[in-house]
Design a protein around this motif. Structure first.
Motif, PDB file in Angstrom:
ATOM      1  N   GLY A  26      -3.767   2.680  -0.477  1.00  0.00           N
ATOM      2  CA  GLY A  26      -3.937   1.360  -1.263  1.00  0.00           C
ATOM      3  C   GLY A  26      -2.507   1.531  -2.251  1.00  0.00           C
ATOM      4  N   ALA A  27      -2.670   0.153  -2.956  1.00  0.00           N
ATOM      5  CA  ALA A  27      -1.790  -0.022  -3.925  1.00  0.00           C
ATOM      6  C   ALA A  27      -1.858   0.557  -5.529  1.00  0.00           C
ATOM      7  CB  ALA A  27      -1.509  -1.580  -4.143  1.00  0.00           C
ATOM      8  N   ASP A  69       1.021  -1.168  -0.098  1.00  0.00           N
ATOM      9  CA  ASP A  69       0.000   0.021   0.064  1.00  0.00           C
ATOM     10  C   ASP A  69       0.839   1.174  -0.175  1.00  0.00           C
ATOM     11  OD1 ASP A  69      -2.106  -1.438   0.081  1.00  0.00           O
ATOM     12  OD2 ASP A  69      -2.732  -1.161   2.068  1.00  0.00           O
TER      13      ASP A  69
END
Length: 268
Positions: free
Chosen positions: A108-109, A103
């Protein structure tokens, strides 16, 4: 979440560039100058790696940060989603070589912000500065007319953990002149300070520059920062790993990212 709010307007003049340093002399960069450039390149969305690392290093060069520790990051569970479009669709997709990474802060990613969201977050990051300095930076932010930001984290999981590394990419669509100026200023800053050295070239993109930290005896970790723009899209790349990190591989990754933006066309 609307991808393209109307550009925000501003009237401040860009922060002037510092005078070139005399050959062989270290560069002293003022707090205001660092804040302006770092805020522009990082877009104040990610206070980690990238130019955030630059600011911490330049401001705290005389402090011992302690022994570094590299923990092999675990890739986040990939989720199936509809094909991305617009600015997010310009990000290099995941594949067998580069899978979903850890992340990026609370985002988040794989995430996207509207221009209004990105602008608000940037200004929030400067809230602790003196009023005059803060207002000048806020006006500069408005002038850049940020239309949106897309970010994605990748993990290059090599056969050996020691050769693995992560890559974080941020695309920011804004006024094209502002994007060019940010890349120029950031590259000039990192080229001038003695804490960094030039990294590998990016094939086919001579205007894109990458930098590595100054080599230190016994240092086991490494990071690579790259800045470029393709039209009105500003690209910030931050790769982290061990000294075994494939730096030419990261430069090739950036080339693929730049080529993808060019062939995908203008974000809408």
């Amino acid at each position: 979440m609307t991808e393209n709010p109307e550009p925000l307007q501003g009237s401040a003049e860009p922060v002037p560039a510092t005078e070139p340093a005399e050959a062989g002399k270290p560069v002293r960069v003022g707090r205001g100058r660092i804040a302006a450039i770092a805020g522009s390149a990082l877009l104040a969305v990610l206070v980690l790696g990238g130019v955030g690392y630059t600011v911490v290093t330049v401001n705290g060069a005389d402090r011992d940060a302690g022994a570094p520790v590299w923990t092999f990051p675990k890739a986040a569970a990939e989720k199936k989603a509809a094909p991305a479009t617009g600015l997010r669709g310009m990000l290099r997709p995941y594949d067998y070589a580069y899978t979903q990474g850890p992340d990026i802060a609370e985002f988040g990613a794989d995430a996207q912000l509207t221009g209004r969201e990105a602008t608000a977050l940037r200004k929030e990051e400067f809230s602790g500065l003196p009023r005059a300095e803060r207002l000048a930076l806020e006006e500069q932010i408005d002038q850049e007319q940020i239309k949106g930001i897309a970010m994605r984290s990748y993990l290059y999981a090599a056969s050996s953990d020691i050769n693995a590394y992560t890559v974080e990419v941020q695309l920011a669509q804004m006024d094209e002149k502002a994007a060019r100026n940010i890349v120029r200023d950031e590259n000039e800053l990192l080229d001038a300070v003695t804490l960094f050295r030039k990294g590998p070239t990016v094939p086919g993109h001579k205007e894109a520059l990458c930098f590595l930290p100054k080599q230190e005896a016994g240092e086991k970790l490494d990071t690579m920062l790259c800045f470029a723009n393709e039209g009105d899209v500003l690209i910030t790349l931050d790769a982290s790993g061990t000294k075994a990190m494939d730096k030419k591989g990261v430069a090739a990754f950036l080339r693929e990212q730049l080529d993808r933006i060019k062939t995908t066309g203008e974000a809408v």
